[in-house]
Scaffold this active site. Structure first.
Site, PDB file in Angstrom:
ATOM      1  N   HIS A 170       0.497  -1.143  -0.074  1.00 33.86           N
ATOM      2  CA  HIS A 170       0.170   0.444   0.284  1.00 33.86           C
ATOM      3  C   HIS A 170       0.711   1.405   0.111  1.00 33.86           C
ATOM      4  CE1 HIS A 170      -3.923  -1.500   0.566  1.00 33.86           C
ATOM      5  NE2 HIS A 170      -3.638  -2.857   1.034  1.00 33.86           N
ATOM      6  N   ASP A 377       3.590  10.039  -1.099  1.00 37.06           N
ATOM      7  CA  ASP A 377       2.303   8.854  -1.054  1.00 37.06           C
ATOM      8  C   ASP A 377       2.154   7.500  -2.102  1.00 37.06           C
ATOM      9  OD1 ASP A 377       0.377   8.198   0.717  1.00 37.06           O
ATOM     10  OD2 ASP A 377      -0.558  10.440   0.683  1.00 37.06           O
TER      11      ASP A 377
END
Ligand code: GDG
Length: 738
Positions: A170, A377
């Protein structure tokens, strides 16, 4: 029976519910968040289990707690992995969040190297493995999530060799330059390679991973797969989405409509800039605040007319770097409000706690600009949630180019959050954008977010995992079968027209330390001559060698087709001249690579450069193997970047790296020979290294493709060594004349 077969086992560090001790007993708190939302329906339809840590380990022996966990297992199919408090702390707060998290987000200066952390990380991964193994049933599919469990795929592979295991990361995978800082880099990569499928949010994360595997483990990969011994690991970029319905259905409720009306009234006459983050140094909160200060400085007319609402949910509060961030953000907010604020205007509304999903949806709904500017991110779900809530198309997304989301949200205003000046200018533009452009951009974004939602993401991952696991079972396709000599001779005899493609080095002769020493054995020319004399045969010798070598050794076999430099140069039987495949090729571009290779020769005793008409080769067969292999990995990685925009590529062979144009490959000659010799009822291609794979690829599947030596190949058959090849050719030569 079918649900039995495809039961899904999800494994993540956290369960979607957290068990917490309260003054009166125990409280279970559901986590919202995309993953829990995504997995719940998928788990239901796959009769699945969720395995994970239930949160804080305090009171771990309390029988009440055990009772709750047992009930979860029986009724909710949620299996808790309990970790002793010390392991939990060093594993989660330690290695996962103070070593991997900062490093993977490119903050090497914040990385803590603590041997206790690594030990706990290994212990925790083993503990997860035990629990998974205990609940696993043959036929299940296992889906492991995220950076806390990078060793788990390989642990599972050892314990359950046939289980389909998929892994999704992730967070971003860092550049190999940063990744290799980690002392445990090899173990982490080996841990991941136990999976059948490894998936990342974006292609750039995937590229970084492949580069790291090359540099750290010396293993090459193809764009979407990697050979790990007997297995193939499938590699994919599958960007996560959100459950758009979760937000849009909220927007329609009276509660949220009420919140929205209230917000509109409170901020009447002001445009709302909205930022929502975990209070984490990767999210770029101080940079955003400084940018906002600049915006107010450069555009005084905005004062009193805009407000920045910054939600910052506290996170990992026991870690020092987070505490420092909290203080820094407090200071900046105080400074901006103190400097610019007025009795009737607060420039920054700072909310340092989580708010309800309903309040969040209302804020998304009313705000004029979604300001999402992480420094790095994996994906960033906030950007997608913001867009999904813009049902009236009134909103602008300003997004960091360092968020994974930037790779698929081209209609956003993409900014570099470190560049505070230009970001401030972009915000000014966003605030004054004309309605038509604003609508066009946000609508395109919203439609894409709706389409690529989290359910589509889950389905894609599982479909690929099923595929990857099935390919592994039938992986026999890349393992050639031993060649059955009587069968091939029988086919050879029966055929009327035959095409024979023969590689030279490693196929007709063994390798020598220096390329010029690998001369043909005295037997070879005569043998080839006998094959050529058969009028049904068209024989081509196709090699990576220069034309001069082939001419010297085989030039007086007039019936033989010669292809030098992997087919870049062809000499037809009896022709005096060689024909180039592309007469317009200029060596100029190759010359530019020469200094790089020369530098590698300087660093690697025993290695040498060979210059050909269409390529340059770095040979390192005589160098110290370990050092040279390591440098070869470096060289390939470096050339991959350097040559990306050119027609050149770096190719690996047996202890060589060759730089040559992409369009030269051995498969290119097949059409040529077929055209000249006519359709054949027996085609035979034989070779030993990667360059021969191009030949096998182009030859039809039904033909006799033979790989010389061990290992994987797309050839159908294999022979052990050049001596066996010569024996086979001998028997062909003496087989009946057609
Ligand atoms: C990791 C990766 C990747 C935030 N404040 C509140 C609240 N939130 C919710 C948001 C969003 C989630 O938290 C944050 O998700 P992000 O994607 O932005 O970031 P990470 O937590 O770092 O997630 C990330 C993600 O995994 C998924 O793969 O995108 O890159 O770092 O859903 O809405 N929710 C509520 N109140 C808040 O105050 N209810």
């Amino acid at each position: 029976m079918t649900t039995e077969k495809h039961r899904l086992v999800v494994v993540s560090n956290r369960l979607p519910v957290k068990l917490q001790r309260t003054a009166t007993g125990w409280r279970a708190e559901r986590s919202s968040g995309g993953l829990a939302t995504a997995m719940s329906p998928i788990l239901k339809s796959n009769d699945g289990l969720w395995i994970g840590w239930p949160g804080a380990s305090a009171g771990i022996d309390d029988p009440k707690r055990q009772e709750i966990l047992e009930r979860w297992a029986a009724e909710e199919r949620r299996i808790a992995v309990d970790l002793p408090p010390e392991t939990a702390q060093h594993f989660y707060e330690g290695y996962a969040n103070q070593t991997l998290w900062p490093l993977f987000h490119h903050f090497p200066s914040l990385v803590v190297f603590d041997p206790k952390g690594w030990v706990a990380y290994e212990t925790a991964n083993r503990r997860f493995c035990e629990v998974v193994v205990r609940h696993y049933r043959p036929g299940d599919m296992i889906w492991v999530h995220d950076y806390q469990l990078m060793l788990l795929p390989n642990l599972l592979r050892q314990a359950l060799p046939d289980a389909p295991v998929g892994f999704f990361l992730h967070i971003p995978f860092p550049s190999s330059e940063v990744f290799r800082i980690l002392p445990e880099r090899e173990k982490l990569l080996e841990g991941l390679l136990g999976a059948n499928l490894l998936a990342f949010h974006t292609h750039s994360h995937l590229r970084h991973f492949r580069n790291s595997v090359l540099r750290v483990l010396g293993r090459e990969s193809r764009i979407n797969e990697l050979d790990a011994g007997e297995r193939v690991v499938r590699l994919e970029a599958i960007p996560i989405g959100i459950a758009t319905g979760e937000f849009t259905s909220l927007l329609a409720t009276p509660e949220v409509a009420g919140h929205m009306a209230e917000l509109r009234q409170r901020y009447a006459g002001q445009q709302i800039l909205l930022a929502v983050d975990r209070l984490d140094y990767t999210k770029g909160i101080p940079e955003r605040l400084r940018t906002y200060r600049r915006l107010l400085e450069r555009a005084p007319k905005l004062r009193g007319k805009v407000v920045l609402v910054q939600i910052a949910v506290p996170s990992r509060q026991r870690i020092g770097s987070y505490e420092a961030l909290r203080r820094q953000v407090n200071e900046l907010v105080g400074e901006i409000n103190g400097h610019f604020g007025a009795a009737d205007w607060t420039p920054v509304v700072y909310i340092r706690r989580g708010i309800s999903q309903a309040h969040l949806a209302a804020l998304y709904g009313v705000s004029d600009v979604g300001w999402v500017t992480p420094l790095r991110d994996g994906m960033n779900l906030v950007s997608k949630e913001y867009v999904a809530c813009k049902l009236d198309n009134r909103g602008v997304l300003v997004l960091s180019e360092f968020a994974g989301a930037a790779e698929e949200m081209g209609e956003a205003f993409l900014v570099n959050p470190y560049d505070e000046d230009r970001t401030a200018a972009t915000l000014e533009r966003a605030l004054t954008l004309d309605a038509e452009e604003r609508e066009r951009r946000i609508e395109a974004l919203r439609r894409r977010v709706e389409r690529n939602n989290v359910f589509a993401w889950g389905e894609r991952f599982l479909a690929m995992l099923r595929d990857a696991a099935a390919a592994c079972v039938t992986g026999a396709s890349d393992r050639p079968l031993p060649l059955d000599i009587p069968s091939i001779l029988d086919a050879y005899r029966k055929a009327r027209r035959r095409l024979l493609f023969l590689d030279y080095d490693g196929t007709l002769v063994g390798y020598a330390n220096q390329p010029e020493r690998a001369t043909p054995t005295p037997r070879l020319p005569g043998l080839l001559q006998r094959l050529i004399e058969n009028p049904g045969n068209c024989v081509m010798l196709i090699s990576g060698r220069k034309r001069a070598d082939l001419e010297r050794w085989f030039g007086d076999l007039p019936g033989l087709w010669l292809a030098a430099e992997h087919g870049a140069l062809l000499r037809a039987p009896g022709a005096a001249d060689w024909q180039p495949l592309r007469p317009d090729f200029s060596r100029h571009v190759l010359e530019q690579v020469l200094p790089v290779l020369q530098h590698f020769v300087d660093r690697t005793p025993g290695s040498l450069i060979e210059q050909k008409e269409y390529s340059i080769v770095w040979h390192y067969r005589m160098s110290e193997p370990q050092f040279a292999d390591w440098l070869a990995n470096e060289l390939v990685a470096m050339l991959e970047d350097m040559l990306a925009e050119t027609e050149l590529r770096a190719f690996r062979g047996q202890k060589i790296i060759e730089v040559r144009p992409l369009w030269i490959h051995k498969g290119g000659v097949v059409g040529h020979l077929t055209q000249h010799c006519g359709p054949a009822d027996f085609q035979f291609g034989i070779g030993d290294d990667r360059t021969d794979e191009d030949l096998f690829k182009v030859l039809d599947t039904g033909v006799w493709t033979v790989h010389v030596g061990e290992g994987r190949s797309r050839a159908r058959f294999r022979l052990p060594s050049p001596a066996h090849v010569l024996d086979l050719l001998e028997r062909m030569a003496t087989a009946g004349v057609s």
